[in-house]
Each structure stands twice: as C-alpha cells, then as structure tokens.
Design an enzyme around this catalytic site. Structure first.
Site, PDB file in Angstrom:
ATOM      1  N   ARG A 598      54.070  32.687  32.841  1.00  0.00           N
ATOM      2  CA  ARG A 598      54.412  34.097  32.963  1.00  0.00           C
ATOM      3  C   ARG A 598      55.442  34.511  31.922  1.00  0.00           C
ATOM      4  NH1 ARG A 598      52.668  36.754  37.543  1.00  0.00           N
ATOM      5  NH2 ARG A 598      51.782  35.445  39.177  1.00  0.00           N
ATOM      6  N   GLU A 627      52.523  27.485  39.563  1.00  0.00           N
ATOM      7  CA  GLU A 627      52.210  28.228  40.770  1.00  0.00           C
ATOM      8  C   GLU A 627      50.964  27.649  41.415  1.00  0.00           C
ATOM      9  OE1 GLU A 627      51.947  32.414  40.141  1.00  0.00           O
ATOM     10  OE2 GLU A 627      53.711  32.482  38.839  1.00  0.00           O
ATOM     11  N   GLU A 638      45.098  39.843  37.900  1.00  0.00           N
ATOM     12  CA  GLU A 638      46.528  39.948  37.651  1.00  0.00           C
ATOM     13  C   GLU A 638      46.857  39.590  36.205  1.00  0.00           C
ATOM     14  OE1 GLU A 638      50.767  38.293  39.436  1.00  0.00           O
ATOM     15  OE2 GLU A 638      48.889  37.350  40.010  1.00  0.00           O
ATOM     16  N   ASP A 695      43.250  49.021  32.858  1.00  0.00           N
ATOM     17  CA  ASP A 695      44.037  50.266  32.790  1.00  0.00           C
ATOM     18  C   ASP A 695      44.479  50.478  31.351  1.00  0.00           C
ATOM     19  OD1 ASP A 695      45.380  52.534  33.543  1.00  0.00           O
ATOM     20  OD2 ASP A 695      47.197  51.465  34.142  1.00  0.00           O
ATOM     21  N   HIS A 917      48.684  45.010  47.194  1.00  0.00           N
ATOM     22  CA  HIS A 917      48.322  43.821  46.412  1.00  0.00           C
ATOM     23  C   HIS A 917      47.206  44.243  45.455  1.00  0.00           C
ATOM     24  CE1 HIS A 917      50.809  41.436  49.050  1.00  0.00           C
ATOM     25  NE2 HIS A 917      50.111  41.824  50.110  1.00  0.00           N
ATOM     26  N   CYS A 919      45.870  42.933  42.969  1.00  0.00           N
ATOM     27  CA  CYS A 919      44.886  41.940  42.548  1.00  0.00           C
ATOM     28  C   CYS A 919      43.717  41.863  43.518  1.00  0.00           C
ATOM     29  CB  CYS A 919      45.535  40.570  42.422  1.00  0.00           C
ATOM     30  SG  CYS A 919      46.925  40.567  41.273  1.00  0.00           S
TER      31      CYS A 919
END
Length: 951
Positions: A598, A627, A638, A695, A917, A919
C-alpha cells in the site's frame, strides 16, 4: 478379419436419381419451396400439366438450379463419374436436339429445311429431349398460344407452343403484353389477353410472383379484351407476319422467346460490406469526381394538384363522403416515378441536382402520407399497386436524380409499418441498398435534411422490420427465410445510410442509441462475431458489419466472452508449457497475480505489470503485502480505486484537472520516461477486460483518440492517437479557451492589428514559459482575417494532439496491450467511455428492485425510510450516495442490477453514521428510528466522504 464393405453405385441411387424419370439427375433443378430435386427437363415437362411438386404436392412458384440453393455444383459431376458414358450420352442428346430445332425467326415457315416436331391429336408437340428450362435462377413463364383450328399459318402458332420466356420475377402483365406485341410484330388493331396463374397483388397486400402465364390474341373483329368467349382466328395476323418476314432480312434467333437485353434485368445480389474497413459508413468525404453523373431528366407529367388543392379535397370528403377526387390523386401520383416527381417536386422545370436540396416539397409529402392512413382500403391498395409497378420497372443504365427522389419519397410511406406490406418494403429497400455509392451520397445528404420526427420514424420502421423478420409473431406472414435472406442485409444497408446522415448532421437528429436494436440481444452474438471474424471479405452477412445497431449491452457481452476465451487460451497454454517441461502445475499460473504494498502502490504496480506483461490477458488477482485475505473481487476493485486516486492526484503531475469541465487531461510536461502513462492505459484495459468500472474523468475526445486506429498498426512508425479535432472537442476540456477562439473566428474587426498574434503558442513548464511554432516560421507569421481559421485549427491540434503525443502514445499502447481485439472495431468512442466509466444515467427505482439485504428485510421500517429518502433526493445527492457506496457515481453497462448493491444491518448506536464498503458495493446502515434521523445521518455521511469505508 472381415474386409470393409465397398459402397456400390446403387447405394447412392436415392440421392442422385430423379423422382419423375427414375434416371440419374441431369442438370439438377430444385423446387424452391420444398427443395425436392429433379432433372431439369423432367420438371419443365411436368409443369406443362401441373403447378404442384410431383413429389410432395406443394404448390410451386419457383425453381432454381441446385447450386443456386444448396451451393452444390458438384452433384452432376459426381453422377457423371459414377456412371461411365453418361456424360457423352447427354451431350449427344443435346446436340441432336439443336440439330432438330435450328434457330429461326418466329413466324417463318422453314419446313423445307427443318423437320417439324411431331404433333399428336391434341396438338401438343413431342417434348422428348426438349429443354427449355433456364440455367439462371429466374421464373419460367409458359406462353400457350391458342391454335386457329388448322387454318393458314397453323405451323407458326404450333412453333410457339409451350415455350419459355426468360424473365425476372419482377414482371407485370403489361410488360408481357408489350414484349409479345413487339416480338410478334402485332398490328395496332390486335389485342392480347394475358392470363396469369398468379397475382401481382394478393389479398394481404403482398407482392406475389407470376409463375405461369398463357396469352391469347384478339383481332380487330374479335371479342372485347378480357372476354372468356370464343377466340378469333389468326389468319390475318399470320398473313401480316409472313409479309413482314419476307420484306426483312433473314436473321437467326433461338427458338426460345427471350426478353431483349435480359442481362439488364436487375437480379439484385445480397448486401455485404468489406467488413475489415472502419464499419461506420461515411460519405462526407466522397470526392466531387465520384458524384453521380448528371443524366438528362425525363420530361415530367403535369403536376396533378397543389398541396392546397389536395387538402381541400380531403376536407370535402368529410362533408360529402365522396373519395373520388382523393382516389384519383393517389392513383395518379403513385403510378410511377415520373408521376411522383411531378406531384412532389417543388419546380418541375428545375433539375435540383445538388446534395443540398432534394427539390421535394416535404410538407406536401408529409400531408399526403398523414392523410393516407385515414383513407379507405381501396385507396391504400391502389397506392401499394402503384409502388409495385414502379419497383418492377426494368432498369437500364444509371438512376437519374428523379429516380432517387422517388426512392426518397417512397421510403417515408407509413404503410410500411404494417407487416402485410413487408414484401413490397423489402424490394424497395433492396433497390435502394444496391444503388451506386454516388447515389447513396445524395440520399444521405437528403436524409439529414428531414425533420427529427420523420427521420426517427424511418429508423424505427427499419428496426422493426429487422426485428420482425428475425422473430416473426406469425411466421406464415412472411416467405421462408431461405427465399428472402436478402431482407435483413438490405434493411441494414439502408439503416447505415441513415446512421451516416445522422452523424453528418450538427447536432445529430437523434441520439446514436436510437439506432440500437434490442432484439439483437437475444440472438447468438458470438456466432455473429465469429462470422465477421472468419468471413470478413466474403459475402456472409453479419450484424457486426453494422455495429451501430448492436446495443452497448450486447457489445459488452461480445467483448467479455472474447476476453474470457483469450483468458482461457492463455491459461491453457501456460499449463501445457508447464507440463511439457515436467514441472508441477500451480493454480497461480492461471492468473495475473499482483502483489503490491500500500505504501508503494504505483511503483509496485508498475514493476509487477512490467514483469508480467505476458500474463496481462489472464484473470486478475490482487494481494496486498502483509494483509491476509483472498481476492474474491473486492481486493481487485480496491486496488483499481486506490491506484487511480493516487495517479490522478494533482501533486503527481501526470494529469491536469480542469475545474470548468470537471475532467482530467494529459500533462504536456516533457519527461524521460512515459511508462507511467502506459500503466494508466494498462489499468483502463484491465478494467474493461475484467469488467471493472473506474472512476475516471476523461473528456470524450480521449476515447476518440484511443480508437485512432482501433487496432494497433503493424508498422511501428505509424502515428497513433491522432484524430481530427474541432473546437467542440476543445470546449469539452477548456471551455473558456474554446470560447475565446470562437470569438476570434467571429471577430468583425481587423484581427492582425487588434490581436497582434502570430502562429506561436506559449506554455508554462515548471515555472518556465516556453514558445512553440504552430508551423515553420510561425513566430513571424501574423494571424489575419484570412488565415485565422488555419491558426485556430493548428492551435487546437497542437494542444490536443502534438503537445501530448508521447504521453498519449504510451497510454494508447498500454490500453491496447490488454484489449487488443477486433471487438474494439464495433465500438464508438462514447461506448468505450461507458465500458470504462459506466453510464451517467441513474435509475434509483431499478436499484431498489435489485438491492439485496443482509440483516434487514425489504419491508422493515428502516429500509422503507431509506428508500423514501433516497428516491426523494435530488440528482446530485443520488450521485453522492452511489459514489459513497460503490466508489463511482456511474452505472455499469448492464444497469443497476449489475452493481450487486447490498444493504447490511449495522448493530451499532443510531448516533453513528452509515458506513460503506466500496469494494463490495455494500452499505452498512444502523437501525435508525425515524425518517428524519436517517435522512440527516445519510446526507452527512455521503457529503463528507470520498467514497472509501474499507482500506
């Protein structure tokens, strides 16, 4: 071991023998209706006594050589190979036939030179070995000349017995009369009765074929035309013919009676475009040299009535009930193409040979058609009969502009909304579709001058025609699809002309989505696509040749399935390679596995995509380092959202955000490495490939450039991403600058003295102002009233093409490295944008119907409060809600149902705000007790979030 049984010729006999003569099929000829096949001579002789198929009893309208229907032109050759000596025997029989029937002039008694055929007591000729059937797919029309009971000249009449004329299926009784009068050199005092065993106009207003015709002659002392009494003698006629024959030179002609210039009869082929070309047909670039030559226009009849006269006649009918004047008008007007021009042409003395003006009084045409549907049935049938006669005309040479005007007028006939007129409509479409390109050029420009209402009616009528031909409500209403396979290609070609006209109109007359035919969503789209792929340059029709009729939802299905097939193919190849190297297969090798941190999202993603370039067409799976969790689609989404947000951040410097247009554009700053622009292109390609909505806010011209060209050129030196740009494109990005350039073009003063500009632009790069010449020596060329258009065009081209060429080229190659597919050729730029970003059209009622619930039921009070509030929101708040819960305020191509939107119960305090959420397109909603409380908390939540509730 037993030997394999050998096949004998007799084993094939049921398939290669004639049902009538029981012999081998010679020149196999097939009945169109039932596909039963016979020897050509056998079926011709059979039709002298009956119009039914000898095998099944079906009524026969048409026969064709077998190869015309089944593409089987080898059957006769196979038979000849199987049966030794048969070919030589048939050639000898044919040679003997022509020796016995030496060509001669009709009416010439040549009994001294040629043996007369034997005639039995009934007067029929011995038809053994005779072969009058055609070798082309046209209707045989039998002419049965009635004899004169043994009087003078009897042999001439007998010589004409049972002969076949080669003629088109589109032939009228009048045409036959005219032909016979000329061929037989009849005096003006003689009249012909032509008796048809089939009608031009059926009870259901459809055109039927004349399939058998007999004629009889009436002299000057004979009975009236059409009488069924005794037949007058032929003696005077024979004498006249004989005298004329003696006075003329001896000329040989075949014993067949044939239409002169039969090759000029138009047997229209099916429509098929070169589908490897860019599929949206365009005629605006047609050079003036290609335009149709201006032919001398025929002298038009006198205009029967003016528009005012016609309207007065219609008004009189309301009081008198007498339709005669109106009937006479329709009868005359639609009788022929010249009459149509005489009625509706603005000025009969003016040629109107330009694309700018069709010369048609559009208001008069509209008034006549609006009144037509309210007239009695006999008037409507009269109009259809006139149209049929016009379409059955035998064309010679190119069309005149009056002919094009007639087609233009007939195409607007509202009677063609009725399925009972579809046979006539199909022939009209076929003739228009097969016009030369220069004629299409005129029609396209005339179409774009139609009113929006009339234009939309034309489009809807054609779409309905295609839909009902594909899925007829009553299949018996139409001919079998095998007999009218050209219907849909013809309609599609005419629809393409209308689509081109719509594209040339500014603004377009109707939205491009009005050309979509939703019926095509229910056909086998992949078969259409594979047909287009495999037979691109052949005569195989596919709807993919006309992509403007395929809806974006259908195109998405094609692209998705094409992508899936590519994914499976790549994964299978990887598995085969692994096994061939004796390595242990691993499931991970079937996917494009992205492992990223990330904290280093952009650099890790760029490295991973660069290393795994060969795996881009595998299914995408994302893992965030450190993760736990499996990617079931949420992590992939995501990753896209986080990466897009970071790349498009203004601080990153790759894209510039324009507040006036609310969109991003490529930064023109020069750099050493454009790999990150390639990464953005790959991201967009992966999103389309994996059905993810992003987006992203690019202007429409970005997608136009992305399809320039739609397929990566094989020559690496070919420029990519370069397209024609206008001030409209600039206005979508920089509206203020576009307005300023438009003001420059419209300025009425002295541009050179007042603006004092040159062909040079200035840009700021990292705090430094740099200048660029728009053309060589541009800094020394002043902008004047004469060259300002060139200046504006070069300025726009520099901003949107040249200054960002390297950035956009990297972006282009990144996108096409994932989405390289011929399916892109089916898309418009607007459709690519919808595939990438989704549609801006919101339907919250559809969202309500498709929403899933977890912990709630749709009848719970909180859920009812929620939908009452959401459905009452203004559009901007509805978009914020969608952005809050899904990460985008746009809707996928499949509509709200494709969002898989879910509302879950959040067992927390009602003082908490809703949580989303993105995602998983999931909204977690506490059980608020009142509508007011829910509305307040929901507005606060969606107005103060950037769309991410789970990171």
């Amino acid at each position: 071991m037993a030997t394999q049984r050998k096949h004998l010729v007799k084993d094939f006999n049921p398939y290669i023998t004639c049902y009538i003569c029981k012999g081998y099929l010679i020149k196999p000829t097939t009945v169109t209706e039932c596909l039963h096949t016979f020897c050509k001579t056998c079926i011709v002789q059979h039709f002298e006594d009956s119009n039914d198929c000898p095998r099944c009893g079906n009524q026969v309208h048409e026969t064709n050589p077998l190869e015309m229907l089944r593409l089987d032109n080898t059957l006769e050759e196979i038979i000849f190979k199987l049966v030794p000596g048969l070919r030589e025997q048939e050639l000898e029989r044919e040679s003997e036939f022509w020796k016995k029937n030496k060509p001669q002039e009709n009416g010439q008694d040549d009994s001294s030179k040629v043996d007369k055929p034997k005639v039995d007591e009934e007067g029929d000729e011995n038809q053994d070995d005779k072969d009058y059937h055609r070798s082309d797919p046209q209707i045989a029309i039998c002419l049965d000349c009635l004899r004169n009971n043994g009087q003078s000249g009897d042999n001439v009449v007998k010589g004409l017995m049972k002969k076949f004329i080669r003629c088109s299926t589109r032939v009228t009784v009048g045409t036959i009369k005219k032909f016979l009068s000329l061929k037989l050199k009849l005096p003006s005092s003689y009249e012909l009765d032509v008796l048809c065993n089939g009608e031009i106009m059926g009870k259901d207003h459809t055109m039927e074929f004349i399939y058998m015709t007999r004629w009889r002659l009436r002299g000057e002392n004979g009975l009236d035309r059409g009488s069924k009494g005794q037949i007058s003698t032929f003696s005077s006629f024979i004498s006249t013919v004989s005298q004329k024959k003696e006075a003329t030179e001896n000329r040989s002609s075949p014993t067949h009676l044939v239409f002169p210039n039969i090759r000029n009869v138009r047997d229209l082929p099916p429509i098929c475009l070169d589908v490897r070309q860019k599929q949206r047909i365009s005629t605006d670039s047609l050079s003036s040299e290609m335009k149709a030559p201006v032919l001398p226009e025929p002298v038009l009849p006198i205009q029967p009535k003016t528009m005012k006269d016609f309207q007065e006649d219609v008004e009189k009918v309301k009081s008198s009930g007498d339709w005669k004047a109106v009937y006479d008008f329709y009868l005359t007007t639609f009788d022929s193409f010249p009459e149509l021009n005489a009625a509706f042409k603005k000025d009969a003395t003016t040629s109107f040979n330009t694309t700018e003006d069709s010369g048609i009084n559009a208001k008069f045409v509209n008034a006549v058609y609006d009144a037509l549907l309210n007239t009695p049935q006999d008037i409507q049938k009269t109009v259809l009969k006139g149209i049929i006669n016009s379409l059955l005309r035998e064309w010679k040479g190119p069309r005149t502009k009056d002919d094009l005007r007639a087609y233009f007028i007939l195409l607007q006939n509202p009677q063609f909304n009725n399925t009972s007129t579809y046979v006539i409509y199909a022939h009209l479409l076929r003739q228009i579709a097969t016009l030369v390109e220069a004629d299409h050029h005129f029609l396209v420009h005339w179409f774009k001058k139609l009113s929006q209402k009339r234009f939309k009616q034309l489009v809807e009528r054609l779409l309905q025609f295609i839909s009902l031909r594909l899925f007829p409500a009553k299949p018996e209403e139409f001919p079998p699809i095998t007999k009218c396979s050209w219907w849909i290609p013809s309609a599609s070609k005419v629809l393409a002309l209308l689509n081109t006209a719509n594209s040339l109109a500014h603004p377009p007359l109707i939205p491009y989505t009005d050309f979509y035919n939703s019926t095509l969503d229910h056909i086998d789209l992949m078969e259409e696509y594979h047909t287009w792929q495999s037979f691109g340059n052949s005569h195989r029709f596919s709807f993919c040749q006309y992509p403007f009729v395929i809806s974006i939802a259908a195109k998405k299905i094609i692209i998705q399935r094409d992508s899936e097939q590519q994914m499976i193919s790549i994964a299978r190849q990887s598995l085969v390679d692994k096994v061939s190297r004796r390595q242990r297969p691993d499931m991970n090798m079937l996917f494009l596995n992205m492992k990223v941190r990330r904290t280093h999202l952009v650099s890790d993603s760029l490295d991973e995509l660069t290393r795994k370039r060969a795996d881009l067409k595998k299914k995408l799976k994302v893992t965030f380092v450190g993760e736990a969790g499996l990617d079931m689609g949420g992590l992939t989404k995501e990753w896209f959202l986080l990466l897009i947000r970071q790349i498009f951040h203004p601080d990153y410097g790759m894209f510039t955000y324009h507040k006036d247009s609310h969109c991003h554009w490529f930064s023109s700053f020069k750099c050493d490495n454009y790999s990150e622009f390639r990464l953005v292109g790959i991201l967009m390609g992966l999103a389309v490939y994996n059905s993810i909505t992003l987006d992203i806010r690019f202007p429409p011209c970005c997608y136009k450039k992305l399809l320039s060209p739609p397929i990566i050129p094989s020559d690496q030196n070919t420029p990519v991403g370069i397209c024609s740009i206008t001030t409209d494109d600039l206005c979508q990005i920089m509206p203020e600058l576009a307005h300023g350039l438009s003001e420059l073009l419209a300025y009425e003063g002295n541009v050179e003295e007042d603006f004092y500009s040159t062909f040079q632009v200035f840009q700021e790069e990292f705090g430094i102002i740099k200048s660029y010449n728009l053309k060589p020596g541009g800094d020394k060329i002043p902008v004047t009233n004469q060259n300002r258009k060139e200046y504006v065009q070069l300025y726009i081209d520099f901003l949107l093409n040249k200054s960002i060429y390297k950035q956009f080229a990297a972006f282009y190659y990144g996108f096409h490295s994932v989405c390289a597919s011929n399916a892109l050729m089916l898309l418009r730029p607007e459709e690519v944008e919808i595939l990438v970003c989704g549609s801006p059209e919101l339907d919250m009622h559809a969202l309500q119907r498709s929403t899933q619930y977890d912990g709630y039921a749709k009848t719970d009070l909180t859920i009812r409060y929620f939908w009452d509030v959401v459905l009452g929101f203004p559009l901007d708040l509805q978009k914020k809600l969608l952005h809050f819960t899904t990460g985008s305020d746009r809707v996928p191509v499949g509509g709200m149902a494709d969002l898989n939107f879910k509302i879950s119960k959040n067992e927390t305090s009602t003082n908490w705000l809703p949580v989303a959420h993105t995602c998983f397109n999931q909204l977690c909603l506490p059980p608020y007790k009142s509508k007011k409380d829910l509305k307040q908390k929901l507005i606060i939540g969606i107005s103060n979030s950037e769309g991410f509730g789970l990171e």
